[in-house]
Design a protein around this motif. Structure first.
Motif, PDB file in Angstrom:
ATOM      1  N   TRP A 108       0.810  -1.220   0.000  1.00 20.06           N
ATOM      2  CA  TRP A 108       0.000   0.000   0.000  1.00 20.06           C
ATOM      3  C   TRP A 108       0.846   1.275   0.000  1.00 20.06           C
ATOM      4  CZ3 TRP A 108       1.703   1.611   4.689  1.00 20.06           C
ATOM      5  CH2 TRP A 108       1.940   0.647   5.681  1.00 20.06           C
ATOM      6  N   TYR A 109       2.165   1.143  -0.044  1.00 20.27           N
ATOM      7  CA  TYR A 109       3.047   2.314  -0.080  1.00 20.27           C
ATOM      8  C   TYR A 109       2.907   3.029  -1.421  1.00 20.27           C
ATOM      9  CZ  TYR A 109       7.417   4.987  -0.087  1.00 20.27           C
ATOM     10  OH  TYR A 109       8.357   5.987  -0.159  1.00 20.27           O
ATOM     11  N   ARG A 110       2.764   4.355  -1.393  1.00 21.93           N
ATOM     12  CA  ARG A 110       2.501   5.124  -2.608  1.00 21.93           C
ATOM     13  C   ARG A 110       3.678   5.989  -3.040  1.00 21.93           C
ATOM     14  NH1 ARG A 110      -3.189   5.124  -3.027  1.00 21.93           N
ATOM     15  NH2 ARG A 110      -3.790   3.064  -2.251  1.00 21.93           N
ATOM     16  N   GLY A 111       4.810   5.884  -2.362  1.00 24.18           N
ATOM     17  CA  GLY A 111       5.957   6.735  -2.685  1.00 24.18           C
ATOM     18  C   GLY A 111       6.709   6.265  -3.916  1.00 24.18           C
ATOM     19  N   GLY A 112       7.694   7.055  -4.306  1.00 22.70           N
ATOM     20  CA  GLY A 112       8.526   6.744  -5.464  1.00 22.70           C
ATOM     21  C   GLY A 112       9.722   5.892  -5.096  1.00 22.70           C
ATOM     22  N   PRO A 113      10.740   5.869  -5.970  1.00 23.25           N
ATOM     23  CA  PRO A 113      11.898   5.013  -5.739  1.00 23.25           C
ATOM     24  C   PRO A 113      12.805   5.500  -4.612  1.00 23.25           C
ATOM     25  CG  PRO A 113      12.214   6.347  -7.712  1.00 23.25           C
ATOM     26  CD  PRO A 113      10.804   6.559  -7.282  1.00 23.25           C
ATOM     27  N   ASP A 114      12.727   6.792  -4.270  1.00 22.71           N
ATOM     28  CA  ASP A 114      13.552   7.313  -3.194  1.00 22.71           C
ATOM     29  C   ASP A 114      12.930   6.982  -1.837  1.00 22.71           C
ATOM     30  OD1 ASP A 114      15.303   8.429  -5.050  1.00 22.71           O
ATOM     31  OD2 ASP A 114      14.160  10.310  -5.137  1.00 22.71           O
ATOM     32  N   ALA A 115      13.740   7.024  -0.800  1.00 21.91           N
ATOM     33  CA  ALA A 115      13.248   6.744   0.542  1.00 21.91           C
ATOM     34  C   ALA A 115      12.223   7.800   0.966  1.00 21.91           C
ATOM     35  CB  ALA A 115      14.409   6.722   1.533  1.00 21.91           C
ATOM     36  N   PRO A 116      11.206   7.414   1.725  1.00 18.79           N
ATOM     37  CA  PRO A 116      10.242   8.405   2.194  1.00 18.79           C
ATOM     38  C   PRO A 116      10.891   9.387   3.170  1.00 18.79           C
ATOM     39  CG  PRO A 116       9.880   6.308   3.292  1.00 18.79           C
ATOM     40  CD  PRO A 116      10.901   6.060   2.216  1.00 18.79           C
ATOM     41  N   VAL A 117      10.320  10.572   3.226  1.00 16.44           N
ATOM     42  CA  VAL A 117      10.720  11.580   4.212  1.00 16.44           C
ATOM     43  C   VAL A 117       9.525  11.729   5.150  1.00 16.44           C
ATOM     44  CG1 VAL A 117      11.430  13.952   4.594  1.00 16.44           C
ATOM     45  CG2 VAL A 117      12.219  12.727   2.555  1.00 16.44           C
ATOM     46  N   LEU A 118       9.630  11.143   6.331  1.00 17.21           N
ATOM     47  CA  LEU A 118       8.470  10.986   7.195  1.00 17.21           C
ATOM     48  C   LEU A 118       8.455  11.978   8.349  1.00 17.21           C
ATOM     49  CD1 LEU A 118       8.385   7.084   7.461  1.00 17.21           C
ATOM     50  CD2 LEU A 118       7.043   8.546   5.941  1.00 17.21           C
ATOM     51  N   THR A 119       7.241  12.408   8.686  1.00 17.23           N
ATOM     52  CA  THR A 119       6.981  13.244   9.847  1.00 17.23           C
ATOM     53  C   THR A 119       5.857  12.613  10.656  1.00 17.23           C
ATOM     54  OG1 THR A 119       7.607  15.261   8.664  1.00 17.23           O
ATOM     55  CG2 THR A 119       6.265  15.533  10.641  1.00 17.23           C
ATOM     56  N   LYS A 120       6.049  12.522  11.966  1.00 22.06           N
ATOM     57  CA  LYS A 120       4.980  12.048  12.831  1.00 22.06           C
ATOM     58  C   LYS A 120       3.940  13.146  12.945  1.00 22.06           C
ATOM     59  CE  LYS A 120       4.223  10.151  17.469  1.00 22.06           C
ATOM     60  NZ  LYS A 120       4.889   9.750  18.740  1.00 22.06           N
ATOM     61  N   SER A 121       2.709  12.864  12.487  1.00 20.89           N
ATOM     62  CA  SER A 121       1.693  13.906  12.358  1.00 20.89           C
ATOM     63  C   SER A 121       0.556  13.795  13.362  1.00 20.89           C
ATOM     64  CB  SER A 121       1.101  13.882  10.938  1.00 20.89           C
ATOM     65  OG  SER A 121       2.109  14.103   9.976  1.00 20.89           O
ATOM     66  N   GLY A 122       0.465  12.708  14.102  1.00 17.19           N
ATOM     67  CA  GLY A 122      -0.623  12.551  15.062  1.00 17.19           C
ATOM     68  C   GLY A 122      -0.924  11.096  15.317  1.00 17.19           C
ATOM     69  N   GLY A 123      -2.074  10.855  15.953  1.00 18.96           N
ATOM     70  CA  GLY A 123      -2.488   9.501  16.265  1.00 18.96           C
ATOM     71  C   GLY A 123      -3.026   9.403  17.677  1.00 18.96           C
ATOM     72  N   PHE A 124      -3.103   8.168  18.189  1.00 18.31           N
ATOM     73  CA  PHE A 124      -3.579   7.945  19.551  1.00 18.31           C
ATOM     74  C   PHE A 124      -3.037   6.613  20.042  1.00 18.31           C
ATOM     75  CE2 PHE A 124      -6.712   5.971  16.783  1.00 18.31           C
ATOM     76  CZ  PHE A 124      -7.053   4.790  17.426  1.00 18.31           C
ATOM     77  N   ARG A 125      -3.293   6.316  21.310  1.00 16.36           N
ATOM     78  CA  ARG A 125      -2.851   5.066  21.914  1.00 16.36           C
ATOM     79  C   ARG A 125      -4.038   4.313  22.498  1.00 16.36           C
ATOM     80  NH1 ARG A 125       2.596   4.186  23.406  1.00 16.36           N
ATOM     81  NH2 ARG A 125       3.995   5.779  22.590  1.00 16.36           N
ATOM     82  N   LEU A 126      -3.816   3.030  22.746  1.00 13.09           N
ATOM     83  CA  LEU A 126      -4.735   2.208  23.523  1.00 13.09           C
ATOM     84  C   LEU A 126      -3.951   1.541  24.643  1.00 13.09           C
ATOM     85  CD1 LEU A 126      -6.799   0.461  20.692  1.00 13.09           C
ATOM     86  CD2 LEU A 126      -7.551   2.338  22.159  1.00 13.09           C
ATOM     87  N   ASP A 127      -4.634   1.232  25.741  1.00 18.84           N
ATOM     88  CA  ASP A 127      -3.989   0.546  26.857  1.00 18.84           C
ATOM     89  C   ASP A 127      -4.140  -0.959  26.709  1.00 18.84           C
ATOM     90  OD1 ASP A 127      -3.021   2.740  28.213  1.00 18.84           O
ATOM     91  OD2 ASP A 127      -4.791   2.944  29.499  1.00 18.84           O
ATOM     92  N   ASP A 128      -3.066  -1.689  26.998  1.00 16.65           N
ATOM     93  CA  ASP A 128      -3.112  -3.132  27.157  1.00 16.65           C
ATOM     94  C   ASP A 128      -3.572  -3.416  28.589  1.00 16.65           C
ATOM     95  OD1 ASP A 128      -2.665  -5.855  27.450  1.00 16.65           O
ATOM     96  OD2 ASP A 128      -0.471  -5.667  27.464  1.00 16.65           O
ATOM     97  N   PRO A 129      -4.688  -4.122  28.788  1.00 15.42           N
ATOM     98  CA  PRO A 129      -5.148  -4.395  30.156  1.00 15.42           C
ATOM     99  C   PRO A 129      -4.110  -5.088  31.025  1.00 15.42           C
ATOM    100  CG  PRO A 129      -6.851  -4.965  28.572  1.00 15.42           C
ATOM    101  CD  PRO A 129      -5.611  -4.654  27.776  1.00 15.42           C
ATOM    102  N   GLU A 130      -3.204  -5.847  30.390  1.00 17.45           N
ATOM    103  CA  GLU A 130      -2.168  -6.541  31.148  1.00 17.45           C
ATOM    104  C   GLU A 130      -0.948  -5.659  31.415  1.00 17.45           C
ATOM    105  OE1 GLU A 130      -2.707  -9.510  32.392  1.00 17.45           O
ATOM    106  OE2 GLU A 130      -4.694  -9.527  31.455  1.00 17.45           O
TER     107      GLU A 130
END
Length: 217
Positions: free
Chosen positions: A26-48
């Motif tokens: 599913w990667y849509r980039g070209g032949p060069d390595a991606p230049v990535l920035t962490k843009s957001g998201g969330f977490r979930l807790d493991d009950p254990e």
């Protein structure tokens, strides 16, 4: 409740993903390595309290049109048996030592807690703040309760994302390439559940998208 340690990581999560993302269908980039920035998201807790669970939005700015990817990750203190193909890499955590980082679609703890979130039994947590619920995560569910005793995920990657069959003819579709829509995106037509959230792109523009949908065969 997971404890978030603000410490050093070698390599960083972004460095691990820079090497791993181009190997995905599913990667849509070209032949060069991606230049990535962490843009957001969330977490979930493991009950254990053993497994770190994060849903990260990583934006690739290496192409004229930046692409936002959803990358569910789990962090473990030992290898996950049977999930070798889901290993993203290992890193050294400044407090916890060596950690094994997995594509969370291969991790039963992440998939179980994701379904708990969709059903309304688990609370999304802020990505970088201890003990802070994330009110920006939207979820819905009209499906029958999920039964996951002994469940082991068998995800299938394809160009449009990752499909994870769960019991009773239900499919989790993880949207790897995020398609921005107006704020608070609703449950897509034909789906019986979803998770959505907003983030900010590298220019600071607010975006939002459906992260996960639940469908029945």
């Amino acid at each position: 409740m997971a404890i978030i340690h603000h410490t050093t990581l070698k390599p960083t999560k972004i460095e691990l993903l820079t090497d791993w993302l181009p190997s995905r269908p599913w990667y849509r980039g070209g032949p060069d390595a991606p230049v990535l920035t962490k843009s957001g998201g969330f977490r979930l807790d493991d009950p254990e309290g053993e497994v770190g669970i994060e849903f990260m939005v990583a934006t690739d700015t290496s192409t004229p049109d930046p692409t936002a990817y959803l990358v569910p990750l789990t962090y473990r203190g030992a290898p996950l048996e049977g999930a070798e193909c889901g290993l993203v890499g290992t890193l050294e955590h400044g407090v916890l030592g060596k950690r094994w980082v997995y594509d969370g679609c291969h991790d039963p703890v992440l998939v179980t807690e994701l379904l708990s979130l969709i059903e309304g039994r688990a609370q999304a947590q802020a990505q970088s703040i201890d003990g802070a619920p994330d009110p920006e995560v939207i979820r819905s569910c009209t499906a029958a309760p999920f039964t996951l005793d002994g469940f082991a995920p068998e995800p299938a990657d394809h160009r449009e994302g990752t499909r994870i069959p769960v019991p009773h003819g239900t499919i989790l579709h993880v949207h790897r390439v995020l398609d921005p829509v107006p704020a608070n995106p609703p449950c897509p037509e034909g789906a019986v559940g979803h998770v959505a959230r907003g983030w900010r792109d590298p220019q600071g523009t607010a975006r939002a998208a459906v992260f996960v949908t639940v469908r029945t065969d």
